[in-house]
Design a protein around this motif. Structure first.
Motif, PDB file in Angstrom:
ATOM      1  N   MET A 580       1.021  -1.683  -0.235  1.00 48.06           N
ATOM      2  CA  MET A 580      -0.415   0.023  -0.342  1.00 48.06           C
ATOM      3  C   MET A 580       1.061   1.383   0.448  1.00 48.06           C
ATOM      4  O   MET A 580       0.688   2.477  -0.455  1.00 48.06           O
ATOM      5  CB  MET A 580      -0.550  -0.183   1.095  1.00 48.06           C
ATOM      6  CG  MET A 580      -2.107  -0.872   0.980  1.00 48.06           C
ATOM      7  SD  MET A 580      -3.287  -1.005   2.294  1.00 48.06           S
ATOM      8  CE  MET A 580      -4.315   0.731   2.405  1.00 48.06           C
ATOM      9  N   GLN A 581       2.216   1.239   0.994  1.00 46.26           N
ATOM     10  CA  GLN A 581       3.157   2.188   0.624  1.00 46.26           C
ATOM     11  C   GLN A 581       4.061   2.756  -0.269  1.00 46.26           C
ATOM     12  O   GLN A 581       3.534   3.673  -1.090  1.00 46.26           O
ATOM     13  CB  GLN A 581       3.798   2.413   1.966  1.00 46.26           C
ATOM     14  CG  GLN A 581       3.802   2.285   3.173  1.00 46.26           C
ATOM     15  CD  GLN A 581       4.440   2.397   4.278  1.00 46.26           C
ATOM     16  OE1 GLN A 581       5.684   1.934   3.884  1.00 46.26           O
ATOM     17  NE2 GLN A 581       4.001   2.072   5.814  1.00 46.26           N
ATOM     18  N   MET A 584       1.181   4.087  -3.273  1.00 46.50           N
ATOM     19  CA  MET A 584       1.500   6.025  -2.527  1.00 46.50           C
ATOM     20  C   MET A 584       2.176   6.438  -3.459  1.00 46.50           C
ATOM     21  O   MET A 584       2.208   7.127  -3.652  1.00 46.50           O
ATOM     22  CB  MET A 584       0.645   5.859  -1.382  1.00 46.50           C
ATOM     23  CG  MET A 584      -0.924   5.457  -0.979  1.00 46.50           C
ATOM     24  SD  MET A 584      -0.706   5.910   0.801  1.00 46.50           S
ATOM     25  CE  MET A 584       0.065   4.580   2.085  1.00 46.50           C
ATOM     26  N   GLU A 585       3.324   5.540  -3.190  1.00 44.75           N
ATOM     27  CA  GLU A 585       4.712   6.518  -3.467  1.00 44.75           C
ATOM     28  C   GLU A 585       4.432   6.669  -5.554  1.00 44.75           C
ATOM     29  O   GLU A 585       4.841   7.914  -5.369  1.00 44.75           O
ATOM     30  CB  GLU A 585       5.529   5.641  -3.134  1.00 44.75           C
ATOM     31  CG  GLU A 585       7.135   6.170  -3.400  1.00 44.75           C
ATOM     32  CD  GLU A 585       7.415   7.472  -3.450  1.00 44.75           C
ATOM     33  OE1 GLU A 585       7.682   8.366  -4.083  1.00 44.75           O
ATOM     34  OE2 GLU A 585       6.936   8.655  -2.686  1.00 44.75           O
ATOM     35  N   GLN A 587       1.791   5.827  -7.228  1.00 49.46           N
ATOM     36  CA  GLN A 587       0.730   6.974  -7.688  1.00 49.46           C
ATOM     37  C   GLN A 587       1.183   9.084  -7.122  1.00 49.46           C
ATOM     38  O   GLN A 587       0.862   9.471  -8.319  1.00 49.46           O
ATOM     39  CB  GLN A 587      -0.858   7.042  -7.531  1.00 49.46           C
ATOM     40  CG  GLN A 587      -1.697   7.188  -8.158  1.00 49.46           C
ATOM     41  CD  GLN A 587      -2.253   7.018  -8.931  1.00 49.46           C
ATOM     42  OE1 GLN A 587      -1.422   5.435  -9.640  1.00 49.46           O
ATOM     43  NE2 GLN A 587      -1.766   7.829  -9.904  1.00 49.46           N
ATOM     44  N   ARG A 588       1.899   9.087  -6.314  1.00 50.22           N
ATOM     45  CA  ARG A 588       1.990  10.426  -5.528  1.00 50.22           C
ATOM     46  C   ARG A 588       3.227  10.279  -7.071  1.00 50.22           C
ATOM     47  O   ARG A 588       3.284  11.842  -7.954  1.00 50.22           O
ATOM     48  CB  ARG A 588       2.871   9.973  -4.944  1.00 50.22           C
ATOM     49  CG  ARG A 588       3.839  12.010  -4.734  1.00 50.22           C
ATOM     50  CD  ARG A 588       4.285  11.555  -3.047  1.00 50.22           C
ATOM     51  NE  ARG A 588       5.484  10.762  -3.531  1.00 50.22           N
ATOM     52  CZ  ARG A 588       6.832  11.397  -3.954  1.00 50.22           C
ATOM     53  NH1 ARG A 588       6.422  12.878  -4.643  1.00 50.22           N
ATOM     54  NH2 ARG A 588       8.049  11.166  -4.413  1.00 50.22           N
ATOM     55  N   ASP A 591       1.238  11.621 -10.293  1.00 53.18           N
ATOM     56  CA  ASP A 591       0.134  12.826 -10.453  1.00 53.18           C
ATOM     57  C   ASP A 591       1.109  13.824 -10.026  1.00 53.18           C
ATOM     58  O   ASP A 591       1.037  14.650 -10.936  1.00 53.18           O
ATOM     59  CB  ASP A 591      -0.490  12.626  -8.865  1.00 53.18           C
ATOM     60  CG  ASP A 591      -1.536  11.054  -8.824  1.00 53.18           C
ATOM     61  OD1 ASP A 591      -1.687  10.932 -10.243  1.00 53.18           O
ATOM     62  OD2 ASP A 591      -2.390  10.633  -7.729  1.00 53.18           O
TER      63      ASP A 591
END
Length: 746
Positions: A580-581, A584-585, A587-588, A591
């Motif tokens: 999960m971490q 998110m990294e 996708q960050r 983005d």
């Protein structure tokens, strides 16, 4: 001829031979050039090309993977070194106290524990270094015409690990035995020598636990994160250089699948040998040192057999087409097993006396055994291992119906894919468990618990080949990743994918071997535990066996059966949290920098951020499951006594075998089902890459990653580690209220 040679001569000579053979294989790999200047058609890294930029890119990727793997292993081994330093003091104090403050036995056990841990760490680190060194050279070789060069490079990389680990592990174990023999020189004292050497297996298994769990969390956090964001959400290919997690994913292959597996199988070898030596220590009184060392001689003979058979893959029947890849690897397992049978017969006739005495594990009988009985036990293990390996292949290879059924189940979505895959895993446990039951019954009938220990040695007799094939897979996987990240021609990736698909299947076969051998090793260690308790109690306890219907024993049998599920839950969730971490990294970064997803981006993603996430997660999350496995039998023995420990060990053994086989095979099947779909053309029934069917398969593969590479394989360490730890502290447990524990409930 063998009767004229001592066991020492055979063991030392074959150990040195294994190390020299590993060095030779490494030197052959090292001849493949990796140069970034003066590139010509004759010597270029990119065969037939003069593209120095691509050459530099390959070297850049190779160095990034090396640095990531090196820094993680150093951080992991720093934690392991701290643990070993502290726990060796615990071993020394508790063993010394349990044996009536016999400081010599306490010191020898603690010393062998440190040596076992050090050898395991050295084996894992060596494997990682060689794998990373060979990955880029396999990519280079894949650019050449034909299949022989790239297959041989990956195969030789595995051979370096396989033979170096076997040679180093066997020599370290045997030299430690010889050193302890200076103190315990009389055959009647050899029982203390064999009890002291059990620390060697404990040290190897503790490092294997941290290596398997830590490496497994690292690699699968990166793999799952990269797959979910890259392939499922954004539709970019596996190992695409635009994916920030791709370097961490490739680093993980080396620290988990190579270093972790190496430590795991080293632990199996050490524990099987220690168990056989403890149970068979009475053989030394009637048969002498060479007879007692027969289990080590089997491993020595196995090195020679594996070395001879390796020529089949590289020289006699070299790989020339894609279809030959899987055949060549499977032939290695079959040929070594077949050749081991007559080889072990001559070893048994040469090193075992015509008749030798063995004290029964249960009861007061003394068996009179013959060499052919010992030989047959080893053969049962070797053949049983091959059968389990081939059954594993049937359930995890895309060449057969089970995986093809899983692939077709993806047509109706990810849910049916999950259902089919889990069912396949459960079903795949049936025949291996029956084979294990037959091997245990047959070997125990022939040679009591010593026969079970010999069967475990038989499972591992072709360990050098098993490790060769295990390391081959991650090397090919990394070679494909490097080809993708360096944006080489598509045919290079297609070739490495074909090599990797065969490696996936043979890796599953290797896991089948590891799980099967772990079951026998654990049972043999349990037999050795019973033997030590009988000696410590003067036959007051366990002289007629362990009564599983005693309330305390049965209660802890249920608790023992729960341990593998608790362990699997902890490790699976650890992968989920870290993944999960990672998601998110990744996708960050997408983005904040949308241009990273352009067809030809001008900027590289921040690979290091993902490496840091995997490293921190692995180091943090590997401690709780490892602590649970180590502390559970220790605290059970101290507070509840030896009957509770007996139930705990049997329960964990029975549950671990089933769960480990099903999880490993489900994961392997999901992975190869995905690859089977990827090979399909867009106008076929399965639609091929990028389709909704493929996305459903990717979801299954993602769930299967921690199944087959984290929790499943680590479960065999759970049963071994709990058993060997109980064996090492057996005298300590008995010293507390005569085996009833502090609470004195029994």
């Amino acid at each position: 001829m063998l009767s004229q040679l001592s066991a020492s001569a055979i063991i030392v000579a074959t150990g040195i031979l294994a190390l020299l053979w590993a060095l030779l294989q490494f030197l052959i790999i090292a001849r493949i050039p990796v140069r970034s200047q003066e590139v010509t058609d004759a010597t270029s890294l990119v065969n037939g090309s003069n593209d120095e930029a691509t050459t530099l890119r390959l070297i850049e990727i190779y160095e990034a993977i090396y640095e990531g793997a090196d820094s993680f292993l150093k951080a992991e081994y720093a934690v392991c070194t701290l643990f070993v330093s502290v726990f060796s003091v615990v071993v020394f104090v508790l063993v010394s106290w349990g044996t009536g403050w016999d400081m010599t036995r306490g010191f020898f056990t603690a010393l062998s524990f440190v040596l076992g841990a050090a050898t395991s760490m050295a084996s894992g680190y060596l494997g990682m270094k060689v794998a990373v060194y060979s990955n880029v050279r396999t990519t280079v070789s894949a650019q050449k015409t034909g299949w022989t060069a790239c297959f041989n490079t990956a195969f030789r990389a595995g051979a370096v690990m396989g033979f170096a680990l076997c040679g180093l592990g066997m020599l370290m174990l045997y030299f430690t035995l010889l050193a302890f023999r200076v103190k315990y020189s009389k055959p009647e004292e050899w029982i203390y020598l064999t009890e002291s050497i059990t620390g060697y297996g404990l040290g190897g298994s503790c490092i294997a636990m941290f290596g398997r769990v830590g490496g497994g969390i690292y690699t699968k956090a990166a793999d799952v994160g990269a797959d979910l964001v890259g392939k499922v959400v954004h539709g970019i290919p596996e190992d695409d250089p635009r994916n920030p997690a791709t370097i961490a994913d490739n680093v993980g292959d080396n620290v988990g699948d190579v270093a972790g597996m190496g430590s795991d199988l080293f632990g199996s070898f050490a524990e099987a040998t220690c168990a056989a030596l403890v149970i068979g220590s009475s053989i030394g009184i009637s048969g002498g040192w060479d007879a007692m060392m027969f289990p080590v001689v089997v491993s020595a003979v196995g090195i020679v057999v594996c070395l001879i058979c390796s020529f089949i893959a590289t020289n006699i029947l070299p790989v020339k087409t894609e279809a030959h890849v899987e055949q060549a690897l499977k032939l290695q397992l079959i040929s070594t097993t077949v050749l081991m049978i007559p080889s072990i017969y001559f070893a048994a006739q040469g090193f075992l006396p015509k008749e030798f005495d063995l004290k029964a594990t249960v009861g007061n009988d003394t068996f009179v055994l013959h060499p052919w009985q010992a030989w047959l036990c080893v053969c049962m293990g070797a053949v049983g291992g091959l059968i389990i390996g081939l059954i594993t292949e049937y359930y995890t290879s895309a060449s057969y119906a089970p995986v093809q059924e899983v692939a077709h189940s993806c047509k109706t979505g990810a849910a049916t894919n999950m259902i089919y895959g889990i069912a396949l895993g459960y079903k795949s446990a049936i025949i291996p468990v029956i084979v294990l039951a037959l091997v245990i019954y047959g070997s125990f009938t022939l040679c009591d618990m010593y026969g079970v220990a010999l069967a475990a040695i038989g499972f591992l007799s072709n360990l050098a080949t098993g490790l060769t094939i295990d390391v081959y897979g991650p090397v090919c996987d990394n070679a494909g990743g490097i080809a993708e990240m360096a944006e080489l021609e598509p045919y290079v990736r297609e070739k490495t994918d074909a090599l990797d698909a065969a490696g996936n299947t043979t890796a599953a076969i290797g896991k089948g071997f590891a799980i099967g051998s772990a079951a026998l090793v654990s049972l043999a260690l349990f037999g050795a535990f019973v033997t030590r308790i009988r000696i410590a109690s003067g036959d007051k306890l366990f002289s007629e066996g362990v009564n599983m219907l005693e309330p305390l024993t049965f209660a802890f049998l249920i608790i023992g059966g729960m341990i593998p599920f608790a362990f699997a839950a902890m490790t699976m969730k650890s992968v989920g949290v870290a993944a999960m971490q990672m998601v998110m990294e990744v996708q960050r970064q997408f983005d904040e920098k949308p241009h990273l997803l352009d067809a030809n981006p001008t900027e590289r993603p921040d690979y290091d951020a993902c490496i840091v996430i995997s490293t921190k997660a692995a180091l943090k999350e590997m401690v709780p499951p490892g602590a649970m496995v180590i502390l559970t039998p220790l605290l059970t023995g101290i507070f509840f006594g030896v009957n509770a420990v007996s139930g705990l060990l049997v329960g964990s053994l029975v549950a671990s075998v089933q769960l480990a086989i099903s999880m490993s095979n489900s994961g392997g099947a999901w992975d190869n089902a995905k690859k089977y779909i990827e090979k399909a053309s867009p106008d076929s029934e399965l639609k091929g890459k990028g389709s909704d069917i493929h996305k459903a398969a990717v979801v299954g593969d993602t769930v299967g990653d921690p199944f087959k590479d984290t929790s499943g394989p680590a479960l065999n360490i759970v049963m071994k580690l709990m058993a060997v730890l109980s064996l090492v502290f057996a005298d300590t447990f008995y010293a507390i209220n005569e085996g009833s524990g502090i609470l004195n409930l029994s």
